[in-house]
Design a protein around this motif. Structure first.
Motif, PDB file in Angstrom:
ATOM      1  N   THR A  21      64.383  19.187  83.716  1.00 49.07           N
ATOM      2  CA  THR A  21      64.689  18.228  82.654  1.00 49.07           C
ATOM      3  C   THR A  21      63.661  18.344  81.545  1.00 49.07           C
ATOM      4  O   THR A  21      62.458  18.276  81.792  1.00 49.07           O
ATOM      5  CB  THR A  21      64.677  16.789  83.205  1.00 49.07           C
ATOM      6  N   PRO A  44      71.492  18.282  74.394  1.00 51.77           N
ATOM      7  CA  PRO A  44      72.321  18.445  75.594  1.00 51.77           C
ATOM      8  C   PRO A  44      72.019  17.374  76.632  1.00 51.77           C
ATOM      9  O   PRO A  44      70.861  17.147  76.984  1.00 51.77           O
ATOM     10  CB  PRO A  44      71.940  19.846  76.095  1.00 51.77           C
ATOM     11  N   ARG A  45      73.042  16.721  77.120  1.00 49.16           N
ATOM     12  CA  ARG A  45      72.836  15.566  77.981  1.00 49.16           C
ATOM     13  C   ARG A  45      72.441  15.927  79.407  1.00 49.16           C
ATOM     14  O   ARG A  45      71.769  15.152  80.085  1.00 49.16           O
ATOM     15  CB  ARG A  45      74.125  14.733  78.013  1.00 49.16           C
ATOM     16  N   ASP A  46      72.843  17.084  79.891  1.00 48.95           N
ATOM     17  CA  ASP A  46      72.645  17.408  81.300  1.00 48.95           C
ATOM     18  C   ASP A  46      71.190  17.659  81.668  1.00 48.95           C
ATOM     19  O   ASP A  46      70.788  17.422  82.813  1.00 48.95           O
ATOM     20  CB  ASP A  46      73.491  18.627  81.685  1.00 48.95           C
ATOM     21  N   ASN A  47      70.402  18.155  80.727  1.00 50.81           N
ATOM     22  CA  ASN A  47      69.025  18.514  81.085  1.00 50.81           C
ATOM     23  C   ASN A  47      67.992  17.994  80.094  1.00 50.81           C
ATOM     24  O   ASN A  47      66.928  18.580  79.922  1.00 50.81           O
ATOM     25  CB  ASN A  47      68.895  20.040  81.204  1.00 50.81           C
ATOM     26  N   HIS A 243      70.762  26.136  72.053  1.00 58.78           N
ATOM     27  CA  HIS A 243      71.538  24.918  71.797  1.00 58.78           C
ATOM     28  C   HIS A 243      71.979  24.914  70.337  1.00 58.78           C
ATOM     29  O   HIS A 243      71.163  24.726  69.430  1.00 58.78           O
ATOM     30  CB  HIS A 243      70.689  23.685  72.108  1.00 58.78           C
TER      31      HIS A 243
END
Length: 265
Positions: A21, A44-47, A243
């Protein structure tokens, strides 16, 4: 009354990889209604995790009131210290970064949290123009004239050529957060000049990321906003080099310039 027996599990406690993260700190004004939402939308929301603390501020948005936040920055940064390591800390106020000074903001935050890269929206915007290879810009702010004038002087001091500068005349940053998409689009198109290479939409309270691609489509030039530039700089400092969300403008196609961020921002 029945007693409850609690026993410790014999299972080994396993942890996720801490580096999985990318953690960022965010210092926002007590009155800010836009920054957190905008940054989460762009990163980016996932990490990614954004850890937020707030700093006291009272309207109206004047250079004098903005400068009052300077002695509060270290205390705000100290609240982020337990969350180290952080990839970067963003002080999310463009006009205050100009009024206090990028270097002074960075020094105050470092006094509270150590040597973490510090992103200011004003410094991130300068890096954005450097990444795009542009110097001639027009500027739109939601502020009053007395708060906009230091913004213009800031970019001139740092080598930008200003083709046109205009403001919406608002004093309260909570009103700035409610400016409509239509108003931002019309005002941005109106300030464009033939000799301008790009537009800068100042203020982290202004909900400008909604309309960046539409303005770029209409004028055929890059558009930089405070929250877009901050998110872009944070993503690159966080190692998120691939990204590139297309919905937030041409800037996300760029790498961070090969400069020491502490000096350039």
């Amino acid at each position: 009354m029945n007693a409850t027996s609690v026993m410790r599990s014999d299972e080994i406690v396993r942890f996720n990889d801490a580096s999985a993260t990318a953690r960022f700190g965010l210092i926002v004004l007590a009155t800010d209604m836009t920054s957190e939402r905008d940054l989460y939308r762009q990163l980016p929301r996932d990490n990614v995790a954004i850890h937020v603390t707030r700093i006291g501020f009272e309207n109206p948005t004047t250079p004098e009131n903005l400068q009052k936040m300077a002695p509060r920055l270290t205390e705000a940064a100290m609240l982020l210290q337990p969350l180290q390591p952080l990839k970067a800390i963003c002080y999310s106020c463009t006009a205050a970064s100009v009024a206090i000074g990028d270097d002074a903001v960075r020094t105050s935050i470092h006094a509270g949290v150590g040597g973490v890269p510090v992103v200011t929206p004003s410094g991130a915007a300068r890096l954005a123009f450097a990444a795009l290879g542009l110097r001639r810009i027009s500027i739109l702010t939601p502020y009053t004239v007395p708060t906009t004038e230091p913004m213009a002087a800031y970019f001139t001091k740092h080598g930008m050529e200003l083709c046109h500068v205009e403001c919406l005349g608002l004093e309260d940053d909570r009103d700035m957060a409610r400016v409509s998409d239509e108003t931002i689009i019309k005002a941005a198109i109106a300030i464009d000049r033939s000799d301008a290479e790009a537009l800068f939409l100042s203020c982290t309270g202004l909900p400008a990321i909604n309309v960046i691609t539409e303005i770029e489509r209409r004028i055929g030039k890059p558009v930089i906003s405070s929250n877009q530039a901050s998110a872009w700089a944070m993503s690159r400092l966080g190692g998120l080099h691939d990204h590139r969300p297309a919905e937030f403008g041409k800037l996300f196609e760029c790498a961070l310039p090969d400069l020491a961020f502490g000096e350039a921002a």
